[in-house]
Design a protein around this motif. Structure first.
Motif, short mmCIF file in Angstrom:
data_model
loop_
_atom_site.label_atom_id
_atom_site.label_comp_id
_atom_site.label_asym_id
_atom_site.label_seq_id
_atom_site.Cartn_x
_atom_site.Cartn_y
_atom_site.Cartn_z
N UNK A 272 41.42 0.03 98.86
CA UNK A 272 42.09 1.41 99.51
C UNK A 272 42.23 1.93 98.24
N UNK A 273 42.13 2.08 97.38
CA UNK A 273 42.74 2.92 96.39
C UNK A 273 41.55 3.19 94.78
N UNK A 274 40.55 2.86 95.87
CA UNK A 274 39.67 2.64 94.38
C UNK A 274 39.09 2.16 93.16
N UNK A 275 39.95 0.85 92.76
CA UNK A 275 40.67 0.94 90.84
C UNK A 275 40.30 -0.73 90.82
N UNK A 276 39.69 -0.94 90.28
CA UNK A 276 38.66 -2.30 89.66
C UNK A 276 39.47 -2.64 88.51
N UNK A 277 40.17 -3.69 89.06
CA UNK A 277 40.83 -4.17 87.59
C UNK A 277 40.24 -5.70 86.76
N UNK A 278 40.83 -5.75 86.02
CA UNK A 278 39.96 -7.07 84.86
C UNK A 278 40.52 -8.05 85.25
#
Length: 456
Positions: A272-278
Motif C-alpha cells: 500500500x505504501x510502495x516501500x521495500x524493507x531490507x
C-alpha cells in the motif's frame, strides 16, 4: 446455516474437555485460576462453536491468523497428502515442498526479498531478523516503537512496546524506543496527517542522531500496527523512514506477522505504501496457522553477508514439511479464489462504511481505523476529550466497560477482539458480505453497552 455448520450439543464431552484443560494446560498471558476457557467443539469458515451448541462468528480470526478461514478443504487436503508422503525432515536438506513454499512467498514479497528463512512463528522471525541486522551492520542497537507488539521470546518481547513487555523488561540493552505516528492520540500535538508525518519523522531522526547513527543496526516497525490499535501510517511516513535508514546505513525491518498475506487487502501491507524493507517478518496468514510457520524474507544485500560466512542461527523445525505444504496450498488457493482482492472489497464496501456508520450513531466510538479486514474501533468516554473508555492497561473493575461489551457480543453470537479501550474487527479474509454485516449488526447492539459509560 449449512448443515455442516450446525453445532451438535454434547455438554458432557465439553465438561470433560474443560476439566482436562483446567487440570493440565498452562495458558499464556493468564492468571491460571482466574480464567475460564471456552471448550471449542469445531470450526469452519468464519465460525466456531462450543459443546453447548452455541455458534460464534469469529471477529478475531483466532489471533488474527486464520486469513483463509477455518478448515479450508484445499489446505486440509494438502496437509493430509503431505503427511502421507513425508511428515517431517531436517532443515539442512532440500525438500520439494519447502522449496516451493519459499518460492511462492518470495514471488509475493516486495522488491528483492527473495531469500526465505523459515521459523515456527512470528516471534522467532523477529528474533532472527534482529540477529541478521546486528551481524550485517556490526551495530548493537535496534529501534522500535511504542504501541507495538513483536512477540514474546527474549529479543522480541524487549522490542515490544506494549505492557506485555514490562514483566520481562530485563534485556532491553540495545533497544531504543520512539513514538510512531498516531494522529488521533498524537504525541506531537499535530492537527493534520501531514503535520503528524513530518513531526514523527523529525522525532525519529532526532532520536537516531542522539543515539549515534553508527550504533543503530535496525529500525523495526509493524507496517500497520495490529494489537496496538491498527494505526495506518500517514502518507509518506514509511517512505521517510526508508530514507532515514538509507542515509545512515540502518536496516529497515517491517513486521508483517499480522498484517501480511491479505489481511490489509494486499499481499503485504507494504504494498500500500510502495516501500521495500531490507527484512520482512511473517507468520500467521502465510498458512492461516494450520501448522505453525513463520519466517524472514531477506534482501539480496543481507543475504550476501552470509554467502561465505555461516549464519549463526537455526531451528530444528525450520521449514517443516507439513507447515510448508499448508503454506503452498494457502498461497495457491488465495490466488485462485482471489481472496486478497475479496478482503480489499470487504474493507472498502462493507466493513469500512459499516463501522463508520456505527461511529455516527454511538457516542462511545471515538475513531474508526483500518483497511481490508483489519479494523479498530477506538472507544472513548468523551468524543471531544478522547478520554479512553478504560484506562491504559486497565484490569479488574477499571476494565468493566470493555468486559461488559465483550460479554454482550458473545451473548449475541459474536466473538470479539478486545484490547484495552478498543475492539477490532478482524474476521477471516474469506468472510462473506452477509457474515460481515451480521458482525456489524451485533457490534451495533453491543455498543449500546459502552454508550452508557459516556460522560459529558
Amino acid at each position: 446455516m449449512t448443515p455442516h455448520l450446525t453445532p451438535q450439543a454434547d455438554p458432557a464431552k465439553g465438561a470433560a474437555v474443560k476439566a482436562a484443560d483446567r487440570a493440565h494446560v498452562f495458558h499464556s498471558w493468564s492468571a491460571q485460576e482466574l480464567i475460564d476457557p471456552l471448550a471449542v467443539a469445531g470450526a469452519e469458515g468464519a465460525y466456531f462453536w462450543d459443546y453447548e451448541g452455541n455458534r460464534y462468528l469469529d471477529f478475531t480470526s483466532g489471533l488474527v491468523y486464520t486469513n483463509i478461514g477455518y478448515q479450508h478443504p484445499k489446505v486440509v487436503a494438502a496437509v493430509q497428502e503431505q503427511a502421507g508422503k513425508m511428515t517431517t525432515f531436517a532443515p539442512a536438506f532440500a525438500i520439494d515442498v519447502r522449496s516451493e513454499a519459499a518460492r511462492l512467498i518470495a514471488e509475493r514479497t516486495p522488491g528483492d526479498l527473495d531469500k526465505i528463512f523459515f521459523t515456527n512463528g512470528g516471534a522467532e522471525a523477529v528474533e532472527n531478523a534482529a540477529r541478521m541486522a546486528r551481524i550485517h551492520t556490526g551495530r548493537p542497537k535496534i529501534m522500535s516503537a511504542y504501541r507495538s507488539y513483536h512477540g514474546a521470546t527474549a529479543a522480541a518481547i524487549n522490542l515490544t512496546g506494549d505492557p506485555r513487555r514490562w514483566a520481562s523488561d530485563n534485556g532491553s540493552a540495545g533497544v531504543v524506543r520512539f513514538w510512531a505516528p498516531f494522529l488521533y492520540r498524537s504525541p506531537f500535538y499535530a492537527e493534520t496527517e501531514a503535520e503528524e508525518c513530518a513531526r514523527a519523522l523529525q522525532h525519529l531522526e532526532d532520536t537516531v542522531a542522539f543515539e549515534n547513527p553508527n550504533s543503530i543496526a535496525a529500525i523495526i516497525l509493524e507496517t500497520v500496527p495490529g494489537t496496538a490499535g491498527i494505526m495506518t501510517p500517514p502518507p509518506g511516513y514509511l517512505a521517510g523512514v526508508r530514507e532515514i535508514c538509507d542515509r545512515y546505513g540502518i536496516v529497515l525491518v517491517l513486521d508483517e506477522v499480522m498484517a501480511g498475506f491479505g489481511r490489509t487487502g494486499a499481499w503485504f501491507a507494504a504494498d500500500h505504501y510502495d516501500v521495500v524493507p531490507d527484512l520482512l517478518t511473517f507468520a500467521k496468514g502465510v498458512n492461516s496457522g494450520y501448522v505453525p510457520l513463520g519466517g524472514v524474507a531477506i534482501s539480496s544485500a543481507i543475504a550476501e553477508t552470509f554467502a561465505k560466512k555461516p549464519y549463526p542461527g537455526g531451528l530444528t523445525y525450520s521449514g517443516h514439511p507439513l507447515a510448508c505444504a499448508a503454506a503452498v496450498a494457502t498461497l495457491e488457493t488465495m490466488a485462485e479464489e482471489r481472496i486478497v482482492e475479496h478482503a480489499a472489497h470487504i474493507g472498502e464496501h462493507v466493513l469500512g462504511p459499516g463501522l463508520r456508520e456505527l461511529a455516527e450513531r454511538h457516542p462511545s466510538v471515538g475513531e474508526v481505523r483500518g483497511l481490508g479486514v483489519f479494523w479498530a474501533l477506538d472507544l472513548v468516554r468523551n468524543q471531544e476529550t478522547r478520554e479512553p473508555l478504560v484506562p491504559y492497561n486497565a484490569t479488574g473493575a477499571a476494565n468493566a466497560p470493555m468486559a461488559e461489551f465483550a460479554a454482550a457480543c458473545k451473548r449475541s453470537g459474536l466473538w470479539p477482539f478486545v484490547n484495552m479501550n478498543r475492539t477490532h474487527a478482524v474476521p477471516a479474509c474469506t468472510v462473506s458480505e452477509a457474515e460481515a454485516k451480521e458482525g456489524l449488526a451485533i457490534l451495533d447492539e453491543a455498543l449500546s453497552v459502552t454508550d452508557k459509560h459516556v460522560v459529558g
